[in-house]
Design a protein around this motif. Structure first.
Motif, mmCIF file in Angstrom:
data_model
loop_
_atom_site.group_PDB
_atom_site.id
_atom_site.type_symbol
_atom_site.label_atom_id
_atom_site.label_comp_id
_atom_site.label_asym_id
_atom_site.label_seq_id
_atom_site.Cartn_x
_atom_site.Cartn_y
_atom_site.Cartn_z
ATOM 1 N N GLY A 10 0.825 -1.204 0.000
ATOM 2 C CA GLY A 10 0.000 0.000 0.000
ATOM 3 C C GLY A 10 0.851 1.242 0.000
ATOM 4 O O GLY A 10 2.059 1.203 -0.223
ATOM 5 N N LEU A 11 0.178 2.352 0.263
ATOM 6 C CA LEU A 11 0.829 3.660 0.323
ATOM 7 C C LEU A 11 1.051 4.028 1.787
ATOM 8 O O LEU A 11 0.115 3.963 2.593
ATOM 9 N N VAL A 12 2.276 4.404 2.113
ATOM 10 C CA VAL A 12 2.602 4.758 3.488
ATOM 11 C C VAL A 12 3.557 5.939 3.475
ATOM 12 O O VAL A 12 4.337 6.113 2.538
ATOM 13 N N GLN A 13 3.482 6.752 4.509
ATOM 14 C CA GLN A 13 4.372 7.898 4.614
ATOM 15 C C GLN A 13 5.762 7.451 5.081
ATOM 16 O O GLN A 13 5.901 6.412 5.748
ATOM 17 N N PRO A 14 6.768 8.225 4.745
ATOM 18 C CA PRO A 14 8.117 7.899 5.259
ATOM 19 C C PRO A 14 8.098 7.764 6.770
ATOM 20 O O PRO A 14 7.455 8.560 7.471
ATOM 21 N N GLY A 15 8.795 6.748 7.245
ATOM 22 C CA GLY A 15 8.805 6.462 8.665
ATOM 23 C C GLY A 15 7.721 5.501 9.110
ATOM 24 O O GLY A 15 7.740 5.037 10.258
ATOM 25 N N LYS A 87 11.326 4.080 3.919
ATOM 26 C CA LYS A 87 11.919 5.213 3.218
ATOM 27 C C LYS A 87 11.394 5.257 1.787
ATOM 28 O O LYS A 87 10.997 4.220 1.242
ATOM 29 N N PRO A 88 11.430 6.398 1.157
ATOM 30 C CA PRO A 88 10.984 6.476 -0.245
ATOM 31 C C PRO A 88 11.720 5.487 -1.143
ATOM 32 O O PRO A 88 11.121 4.945 -2.083
ATOM 33 N N GLU A 89 12.972 5.212 -0.857
ATOM 34 C CA GLU A 89 13.737 4.263 -1.677
ATOM 35 C C GLU A 89 13.303 2.815 -1.488
ATOM 36 O O GLU A 89 13.777 1.932 -2.208
ATOM 37 N N ASP A 90 12.395 2.558 -0.552
ATOM 38 C CA ASP A 90 11.825 1.219 -0.405
ATOM 39 C C ASP A 90 10.662 1.005 -1.377
ATOM 40 O O ASP A 90 10.140 -0.116 -1.471
ATOM 41 N N THR A 116 3.193 -7.339 -4.774
ATOM 42 C CA THR A 116 2.352 -6.337 -4.116
ATOM 43 C C THR A 116 3.115 -5.019 -4.093
ATOM 44 O O THR A 116 4.307 -4.978 -3.786
ATOM 45 N N GLN A 117 2.416 -3.955 -4.438
ATOM 46 C CA GLN A 117 3.061 -2.646 -4.566
ATOM 47 C C GLN A 117 3.213 -1.989 -3.203
ATOM 48 O O GLN A 117 2.250 -1.904 -2.433
ATOM 49 N N VAL A 118 4.403 -1.524 -2.935
ATOM 50 C CA VAL A 118 4.675 -0.717 -1.747
ATOM 51 C C VAL A 118 5.143 0.649 -2.224
ATOM 52 O O VAL A 118 6.113 0.745 -2.984
ATOM 53 N N THR A 119 4.452 1.679 -1.790
ATOM 54 C CA THR A 119 4.810 3.049 -2.155
ATOM 55 C C THR A 119 5.010 3.853 -0.886
ATOM 56 O O THR A 119 4.111 3.921 -0.048
ATOM 57 N N VAL A 120 6.188 4.430 -0.750
ATOM 58 C CA VAL A 120 6.514 5.244 0.414
ATOM 59 C C VAL A 120 6.651 6.689 -0.052
ATOM 60 O O VAL A 120 7.588 7.034 -0.781
ATOM 61 N N SER A 121 5.703 7.498 0.352
ATOM 62 C CA SER A 121 5.665 8.870 -0.141
ATOM 63 C C SER A 121 4.855 9.731 0.810
ATOM 64 O O SER A 121 3.897 9.265 1.424
ATOM 65 N N SER A 122 5.261 10.989 0.907
ATOM 66 C CA SER A 122 4.497 11.934 1.713
ATOM 67 C C SER A 122 3.502 12.680 0.842
ATOM 68 O O SER A 122 2.731 13.502 1.344
#
Length: 122
Positions: A10-15, A87-90, A116-122
């Motif tokens: 899913g989509l998650v914020q950094p940290g 982290k965004p690079e993940d 499965t898509q992992v998106t790390v973004s603010s």
């Protein structure tokens, strides 16, 4: 039908944190070392973490050491990847695979999930 199915991306914020699951159907994971791999856009697929058949040994890519934890529940025929301090690079598509060669290498002809898509973004 023999297959691996990943979930939990899913989509998650950094940290933030996510827990990925890899469930097998049609065969038992008990006898296999299992691995998590990821592929980011424009990059080659890389090994993230692998765990031995008993769960007694785990290996991690340097980039995720101390942040990710792999585990398995053979009774549930499932392997997990707990990802913390993301982290965004993940950001990548994460795949599970069985079997793998320890410490953490793909095996030709092994089973792979659909990712499965992992998106790390603010």
């Amino acid at each position: 039908q023999l297959q691996l199915v990943e979930s939990g991306g899913g989509l998650v914020q950094p940290g933030g944190s996510l827990r990925l699951s890899c469930a097998a159907s049609g065969f038992t994971l008990d006898y296999y070392a299992i691995g998590w791999f990821r592929q980011a856009p424009g990059k080659e697929r890389e090994g993230v973490s692998c765990i031995s058949s008993s769960g007694g040994r785990a290996n991690y890519a340097d980039s995720v050491k101390g942040r990710f934890t792999i585990s398995r529940d053979n009774a549930k025929n499932t392997v997990y990847l707990q990802m913390n301090s993301l982290k965004p690079e993940d950001t990548a598509v994460y795949y599970c695979a069985a079997p793998v060669l320890e410490p953490c290498t793909e095996v030709a002809g092994g089973y792979w999930g659909q990712g499965t898509q992992v998106t790390v973004s603010s």
